[in-house]
Write an enzyme that holds these catalytic residues in place. Structure first.
Site, short mmCIF file in Angstrom:
data_model
loop_
_atom_site.label_atom_id
_atom_site.label_comp_id
_atom_site.label_asym_id
_atom_site.label_seq_id
_atom_site.Cartn_x
_atom_site.Cartn_y
_atom_site.Cartn_z
N SER A 8 0.85 -1.20 0.00
CA SER A 8 0.00 0.00 0.00
C SER A 8 0.88 1.24 0.00
CB SER A 8 -0.89 0.00 1.24
OG SER A 8 -1.42 1.30 1.40
N HIS A 33 -1.30 -1.14 -4.04
CA HIS A 33 -2.58 -0.84 -3.43
C HIS A 33 -2.69 0.67 -3.21
CE1 HIS A 33 -6.08 -1.87 -0.92
NE2 HIS A 33 -5.65 -0.96 -0.06
N ASP A 35 -4.90 3.67 -1.59
CA ASP A 35 -5.94 3.97 -0.60
C ASP A 35 -6.51 5.35 -0.85
OD1 ASP A 35 -6.02 1.70 1.21
OD2 ASP A 35 -3.92 2.18 1.60
N MET A 37 -9.01 8.17 0.15
CA MET A 37 -9.76 8.61 1.34
C MET A 37 -10.25 10.04 1.14
SD MET A 37 -7.08 7.34 4.20
CE MET A 37 -6.48 5.65 4.26
N HIS A 66 -8.63 1.02 -3.52
CA HIS A 66 -9.50 0.84 -2.36
C HIS A 66 -10.20 2.18 -2.10
CE1 HIS A 66 -9.46 -0.05 2.30
NE2 HIS A 66 -10.69 0.04 1.81
N MET A 68 -12.33 4.54 -0.10
CA MET A 68 -12.91 4.88 1.19
C MET A 68 -13.53 6.27 1.03
SD MET A 68 -9.74 3.43 3.42
CE MET A 68 -8.66 3.41 2.00
N MET A 137 -11.13 -5.86 6.03
CA MET A 137 -10.29 -4.91 6.76
C MET A 137 -9.90 -5.53 8.10
SD MET A 137 -9.80 -2.34 4.84
CE MET A 137 -8.76 -1.49 6.04
N ASP A 175 -6.37 -6.43 4.54
CA ASP A 175 -5.74 -5.10 4.56
C ASP A 175 -5.73 -4.55 5.97
OD1 ASP A 175 -4.82 -2.59 3.86
OD2 ASP A 175 -6.65 -1.97 2.81
C1 DX5 Z 1 -6.06 1.65 5.88
C2 DX5 Z 1 -5.65 1.25 4.48
C3 DX5 Z 1 -4.53 0.31 4.39
C4 DX5 Z 1 -3.23 0.77 4.97
C5 DX5 Z 1 -2.45 -0.44 5.35
O1 DX5 Z 1 -7.22 2.39 5.78
O2 DX5 Z 1 -6.75 0.70 3.79
O3 DX5 Z 1 -4.36 -0.12 3.03
O4 DX5 Z 1 -2.47 1.54 4.08
O5 DX5 Z 1 -1.35 -0.03 6.09
P1 DX5 Z 1 -0.68 -1.00 7.17
O6 DX5 Z 1 -0.22 -2.21 6.42
O7 DX5 Z 1 0.43 -0.16 7.69
O8 DX5 Z 1 -1.73 -1.32 8.17
ZN ZN Z 2 -6.42 -0.17 1.78
#
Ligand code: DX5
Ligand code: ZN
Length: 221
Positions: A8, A33, A35, A37, A66, A68, A137, A175
């Site tokens: 990620s 990956h 993320d 947000m 992903h 969010m 998650m 994840d």
């Molecule tokens: C959290 C993300 C993850 C995050 C994982 O909301 O969806 O993808 O980046 O990071 P680690 O592996 O450090 O938990």
């Molecule tokens: Zn993620």
């Protein structure tokens, strides 16, 4: 199917994103990956399609997006245009997830669906016509570097049983807090797509960190 290691980039150093990402790929990363947000669905803001497009320009690996965000339908086409290969919205956001996964599949990319730690596994059942991956998650979404929630292992094993009954080809992704300390247990529980942020980009040797995660799962295949 072969397991996937998907670092990620949320935990990468954005001042040297290309170097970090290329090191992860040299270590054997199968996907990156991303993320996304929006500061509303989760209490943090990250980045948008522009960064996905940049990754698409500098690498050939699968791009795992992903979402969010509260309004995924509005942005799905933009992420596809930017090069997303697999898009995972959340079932919990205030929209019709069924419509979103249909939209993703209709636009010709792979659809996944994400479940927060407290969401009943049954919620995936009606979506299985469209999704090929269910993302569990193992932390509350929003931030990298959080502690793995141990009960996630049981949830993954239960979800595996549900999927085996309904649609055995669907893959389980995990994840949050994934590291060398738990990846073998996650594999045994039934996960095959491993997302790791801080365990990869927080390491001094990014390439070596991916290689280690990969060698654990390869040893179990
Ligand atoms: C959290 C993300 C993850 C995050 C994982 O909301 O969806 O993808 O980046 O990071 P680690 O592996 O450090 O938990
Ligand atoms: Zn993620």
């Amino acid at each position: 199917m072969k397991s996937i290691i998907a670092p990620s980039i949320l935990s990468a150093n954005f001042a040297r994103l290309e170097q970090d990402v290329l090191a992860a790929i040299r270590g054997g990363a199968d996907a990156l990956h991303c993320d996304i947000m929006d500061g509303t669905f989760v209490p943090n803001i990250s980045f948008g399609p522009m960064v996905v497009r940049t990754l698409n320009e500098i690498t050939d690996v699968m791009l795992d997006v992903h979402l969010m965000i509260v309004n995924p339908d509005k942005y799905v086409p933009k992420f596809i245009e930017a090069g997303a290969d697999l898009i995972y919205p959340h079932v919990e956001a205030p929209y019709d997830i069924y419509r979103t996964v249909q939209l993703i599949a209709d636009l010709g990319v792979r659809a996944g669906v994400t479940l927060n730690p407290g969401t009943p596994l049954e919620t995936v059942r009606p979506l299985l016509d469209y999704v090929d991956t269910v993302l569990i998650m193992s932390v509350c979404p929003g931030f990298g570097g959080q502690k793995f929630i141990p009960s996630s292992l049981k949830r993954i094993a239960e979800l595996r049983r549900l999927l085996d009954e309904e649609k055995p080809d669907v893959v389980i992704a995990v994840d949050g807090g994934v590291s060398n300390a738990n990846i073998a247990d996650l594999y045994r529980a039934g996960a095959r797509h491993f997302i790791a942020g801080s365990a990869v980009f927080g390491a001094e040797d990014i390439e070596g960190a991916v290689r280690e995660l990969k060698s654990v799962v390869q040893g179990m295949e």
